[in-house]
Design a protein around this motif. Structure first.
Motif, PDB file in Angstrom:
ATOM      1  N   GLU A   1     145.319 -23.222  12.867  1.00 20.20           N
ATOM      2  CA  GLU A   1     144.081 -23.300  11.840  1.00 20.20           C
ATOM      3  C   GLU A   1     144.335 -22.573  10.453  1.00 20.20           C
ATOM      4  N   ASP A   2     144.411 -22.879   9.328  1.00 19.80           N
ATOM      5  CA  ASP A   2     144.785 -22.434   8.073  1.00 19.80           C
ATOM      6  C   ASP A   2     143.976 -21.222   7.867  1.00 19.80           C
ATOM      7  N   SER A   3     142.584 -21.065   8.299  1.00 19.12           N
ATOM      8  CA  SER A   3     141.581 -19.927   7.977  1.00 19.12           C
ATOM      9  C   SER A   3     141.836 -18.575   8.996  1.00 19.12           C
ATOM     10  N   LEU A   4     142.747 -18.912   9.748  1.00 22.48           N
ATOM     11  CA  LEU A   4     143.196 -17.776  10.590  1.00 22.48           C
ATOM     12  C   LEU A   4     144.661 -17.269  10.432  1.00 22.48           C
ATOM     13  N   ARG A   5     145.351 -17.876   9.281  1.00 17.58           N
ATOM     14  CA  ARG A   5     146.943 -17.519   9.067  1.00 17.58           C
ATOM     15  C   ARG A   5     147.186 -16.106   9.128  1.00 17.58           C
ATOM     16  N   ASP A   6     146.065 -15.240   8.537  1.00 16.81           N
ATOM     17  CA  ASP A   6     146.442 -13.931   8.403  1.00 16.81           C
ATOM     18  C   ASP A   6     146.362 -12.893   9.577  1.00 16.81           C
ATOM     19  N   LEU A   7     145.793 -13.763  10.726  1.00 16.53           N
ATOM     20  CA  LEU A   7     145.786 -13.171  12.023  1.00 16.53           C
ATOM     21  C   LEU A   7     147.242 -13.270  12.957  1.00 16.53           C
ATOM     22  N   LYS A   8     148.051 -14.319  12.218  1.00 18.12           N
ATOM     23  CA  LYS A   8     149.073 -14.506  13.215  1.00 18.12           C
ATOM     24  C   LYS A   8     149.917 -13.441  13.831  1.00 18.12           C
ATOM     25  N   ALA A   9     150.240 -12.560  12.671  1.00 17.44           N
ATOM     26  CA  ALA A   9     151.365 -11.662  13.234  1.00 17.44           C
ATOM     27  C   ALA A   9     150.431 -10.514  14.243  1.00 17.44           C
ATOM     28  N   THR A  10     149.307 -10.104  13.883  1.00 21.63           N
ATOM     29  CA  THR A  10     148.375  -9.191  14.715  1.00 21.63           C
ATOM     30  C   THR A  10     148.315  -9.759  16.198  1.00 21.63           C
ATOM     31  N   ILE A  11     147.868 -11.112  16.448  1.00 23.96           N
ATOM     32  CA  ILE A  11     147.618 -11.573  17.467  1.00 23.96           C
ATOM     33  C   ILE A  11     148.819 -11.854  18.169  1.00 23.96           C
ATOM     34  N   LYS A  12     149.790 -11.963  17.569  1.00 20.49           N
ATOM     35  CA  LYS A  12     151.302 -12.311  18.259  1.00 20.49           C
ATOM     36  C   LYS A  12     151.749 -10.900  19.009  1.00 20.49           C
ATOM     37  N   ARG A  13     151.404  -9.864  18.043  1.00 21.53           N
ATOM     38  CA  ARG A  13     151.639  -8.559  18.530  1.00 21.53           C
ATOM     39  C   ARG A  13     150.922  -8.134  19.852  1.00 21.53           C
ATOM     40  N   TYR A  14     149.752  -8.335  20.041  1.00 21.08           N
ATOM     41  CA  TYR A  14     149.002  -8.265  21.123  1.00 21.08           C
ATOM     42  C   TYR A  14     148.659  -9.174  22.175  1.00 21.08           C
ATOM     43  N   ASP A  15     148.961 -10.416  21.732  1.00 17.44           N
ATOM     44  CA  ASP A  15     148.666 -11.654  22.850  1.00 17.44           C
ATOM     45  C   ASP A  15     148.452 -11.363  24.228  1.00 17.44           C
TER      46      ASP A  15
END
Length: 200
Positions: free
Chosen positions: A135-149
């Motif tokens: 989802e394009d509107s969530l692109r800035d969350l990718k690195a953070t969620i990957k870090r804590y997933d």
């Protein structure tokens, strides 16, 4: 609203629910915040509440209420375990009670996510990762969620401007779990926030 405005609004709601920050022996939570420009650029921006026994900085243990924001747009609210794993909350997540509490707050809109096993901090919720990735509107969350997933037990994607009642209900459920309430007014505020979401 800006991330700082969101943090202030959530903190105000937490205080209405009974938050007492670390002050001597009367605290009921440590308030954590990492919303610096660097945290947004490199991944890792978050703010939330952890057990009062934990340190003010550094990695922490056990179940927490966390908001993963972007500079603007949707954010992820979550119940997550600190990256140090379990110390006092393993029994809490080993029984289905906590999972049931948050399952009641789920929405069938495909923007709510729940692990089958809350004691599992070895793997992520694949549907959440897929949503963040695509989802394009969530692109800035990718690195953070990957870090804590793998530490995220349950999560929901919300619009801070339109869905603050959802944030309030999730926080209220965490507050009830932690026993922050100290008077009838705070209890009533918590119940009101949860009931409002359940009736939506």
């Amino acid at each position: 609203m800006t991330t700082e405005e969101l943090k202030e609004r959530v903190n105000k709601k937490a205080e209405e629910f009974g938050l007492k920050e670390v002050k001597g022996n009367t605290s009921n939570a440590v308030v954590r915040s990492n919303i610096t420009a660097e945290s947004f650029d490199k991944g890792g921006a978050y703010f939330g509440y952890i057990r009062p026994e934990e340190d003010l900085t550094g990695s922490y243990h056990d179940v927490s209420f966390v908001v993963f924001p972007q500079k603007s747009g949707p954010c992820v609210i979550a119940i997550a375990v600190g990256s140090s794993g379990f110390q006092r909350d393993y029994d809490l997540v080993s029984i289905p009670w906590l999972r049931r509490l948050y399952r009641k707050l789920m929405n069938p809109d495909r923007r709510s996510f729940l692990k089958n096993d809350f004691s599992n901090i070895e793997s992520a919720i694949p549907e959440l990762l897929e949503m963040i990735e695509n989802e394009d509107s969530l692109r800035d969350l990718k690195a953070t969620i990957k870090r804590y997933d793998k530490f995220i037990l349950t999560a929901r994607i919300v619009d801070p401007d339109e869905d603050f009642h959802v944030i309030s209900a999730w926080l209220a459920q965490y507050v009830k779990l932690r026993g922050w309430r100290t008077n009838q007014t705070q209890r009533a505020e918590q119940e009101k926030a949860i009931e409002y979401l359940l009736k939506k």
